[in-house]
Design a protein around this motif. Structure first.
Motif, mmCIF file in Angstrom:
data_model
loop_
_atom_site.group_PDB
_atom_site.id
_atom_site.type_symbol
_atom_site.label_atom_id
_atom_site.label_comp_id
_atom_site.label_asym_id
_atom_site.label_seq_id
_atom_site.Cartn_x
_atom_site.Cartn_y
_atom_site.Cartn_z
ATOM 1 N N PRO A 188 26.484 6.163 13.970
ATOM 2 C CA PRO A 188 25.372 6.565 14.848
ATOM 3 C C PRO A 188 25.489 7.998 15.371
ATOM 4 O O PRO A 188 25.735 8.233 16.547
ATOM 5 N N THR A 189 25.319 8.944 14.472
ATOM 6 C CA THR A 189 25.351 10.353 14.849
ATOM 7 C C THR A 189 24.232 11.103 14.136
ATOM 8 O O THR A 189 23.831 10.723 13.026
ATOM 9 N N SER A 190 23.732 12.143 14.780
ATOM 10 C CA SER A 190 22.735 13.017 14.167
ATOM 11 C C SER A 190 23.293 14.413 13.925
ATOM 12 O O SER A 190 22.559 15.322 13.532
ATOM 13 N N THR A 203 24.418 4.815 6.716
ATOM 14 C CA THR A 203 23.249 5.180 7.513
ATOM 15 C C THR A 203 23.679 5.973 8.735
ATOM 16 O O THR A 203 24.705 5.665 9.352
ATOM 17 N N GLY A 225 22.247 8.502 12.377
ATOM 18 C CA GLY A 225 21.170 8.714 13.351
ATOM 19 C C GLY A 225 21.444 8.066 14.683
ATOM 20 O O GLY A 225 21.972 6.953 14.754
ATOM 21 N N LYS A 226 21.095 8.786 15.758
ATOM 22 C CA LYS A 226 21.320 8.269 17.113
ATOM 23 C C LYS A 226 20.511 7.002 17.381
ATOM 24 O O LYS A 226 20.862 6.201 18.250
ATOM 25 N N GLN A 227 19.410 6.825 16.632
ATOM 26 C CA GLN A 227 18.593 5.626 16.825
ATOM 27 C C GLN A 227 19.363 4.370 16.447
ATOM 28 O O GLN A 227 18.971 3.262 16.808
ATOM 29 N N ASN A 228 20.472 4.549 15.739
ATOM 30 C CA ASN A 228 21.303 3.413 15.341
ATOM 31 C C ASN A 228 22.414 3.107 16.343
ATOM 32 O O ASN A 228 23.273 2.271 16.084
ATOM 33 N N ARG A 229 22.402 3.798 17.477
ATOM 34 C CA ARG A 229 23.387 3.494 18.529
ATOM 35 C C ARG A 229 22.901 2.258 19.276
ATOM 36 O O ARG A 229 21.965 2.319 20.067
ATOM 37 N N LEU A 230 23.539 1.149 19.015
ATOM 38 C CA LEU A 230 23.075 -0.148 19.497
ATOM 39 C C LEU A 230 23.740 -0.544 20.807
ATOM 40 O O LEU A 230 24.849 -0.113 21.112
ATOM 41 N N SER A 231 23.057 -1.400 21.550
ATOM 42 C CA SER A 231 23.730 -2.070 22.665
ATOM 43 C C SER A 231 24.724 -3.053 22.063
ATOM 44 O O SER A 231 24.628 -3.419 20.888
ATOM 45 N N GLU A 236 22.980 -6.121 20.761
ATOM 46 C CA GLU A 236 22.308 -5.867 19.484
ATOM 47 C C GLU A 236 23.320 -5.830 18.347
ATOM 48 O O GLU A 236 23.068 -6.326 17.246
#
Length: 263
Positions: free
Chosen positions: A137-139, A153, A155-161, A164
């Motif tokens: 989870p990095t951009s 994969t 992207g920061k959008q993949n930084r989950l709780s 999740e």
């Protein structure tokens, strides 16, 4: 500090548990201790060399570490340390989801020391017809360019709780773990695999010394011939004794942490 003062107000607590105390200013830790009536407890779930905490250990009544090798490290012999593993959260119930095709799951921050292993593992599993869900989870472009595999994969959008993340754990068949250089303690993935009854691929060789280790369930990446991965994937999961599984639950973990009988 002032926010901590406002939150604590005039309240006092029997126990205070601080996880990752290295991220808190000393003045905040001191304030927390002042509001603790019984035991002020610390837990460091990263190796002491990676995030040094020697200056604050004496502040705590009991201090726990997840890397058992820190107990015998000459740099820490003057400190009274207690070893304890990580755990799984037993308040979340597994759904035991079944997939038509094996799915492997890994999520973790970028660490240069494990890039090669992550890529190699993804490629080997894909070659064995396993669906890959490997997430970094990095951009940051400088981090992303370290990886050449198409199966990863970003992207920061993949930084989950964490909740999740557990949904992905539950839906996977195989959890994958890449130990960070300098760590010997077991990550949460080992205990989640145990609880959710998932196979585990890990680069942490210390797992073979734990009572839940079974070669059908856990493949130590890098220690065995990688040609054996296909055979490992085909083997049935072996049910581990429920008493062993319960030992690593959060319920048992917190009871151990708060127990004052061995103080």
């Amino acid at each position: 500090f002032y926010k901590a003062q406002q939150l604590l107000a005039n309240n006092y607590y029997d126990y205070t548990l601080v996880i990752r105390p290295d991220i808190y200013p000393l003045e905040v830790l001191t304030l927390l201790k002042q509001h603790t009536k019984n035991k002020f407890i610390g837990y460091q779930w990263d190796g002491l060399k990676r995030f040094p905490v020697e200056n604050i250990i004496p502040l705590f009544d009991r201090f726990f570490i997840f890397d058992h090798t820190d107990l015998t490290h000459p740099d820490y012999q003057s400190y009274k340390l207690h070893s304890i593993t990580n755990f799984y959260f037993d308040m979340v119930q597994p759904l035991h989801i079944k997939n038509n095709k094996l799915q492997a799951y890994f999520i973790g921050d970028h660490q240069a020391c494990r890039v090669a292993a992550i890529q190699h593992c993804a490629e080997i599993l894909a070659a064995n017809e396993v669906d890959i869900k490997f997430v970094i989870p990095t951009s940051k472009a400088k981090d992303i360019k370290c990886y050449k595999s198409k199966y990863i994969t970003f992207g920061k959008q993949n930084r989950l709780s964490y909740y999740e993340n557990l949904k992905h754990v539950d839906s996977a068949d195989i959890l994958v773990d890449f130990v960070i250089a300098g760590h010997n303690g077991l990550s949460f993935r080992h205990f989640e695999a145990l609880y959710y009854q998932k196979k585990l691929i890990t680069t942490n060789t210390h797992v073979k010394y734990y009572n839940f280790y079974h070669p059908n369930n856990i493949f130590i990446w890098g220690e065995r011939n990688l040609d054996e991965i296909q055979e490992f994937l085909a083997k049935p999961f072996i049910q581990i004794d429920s008493h062993i599984v319960e030992k690593y639950s959060f319920k048992n973990w917190i009871k151990t942490i708060l127990d004052t009988s061995n103080s």
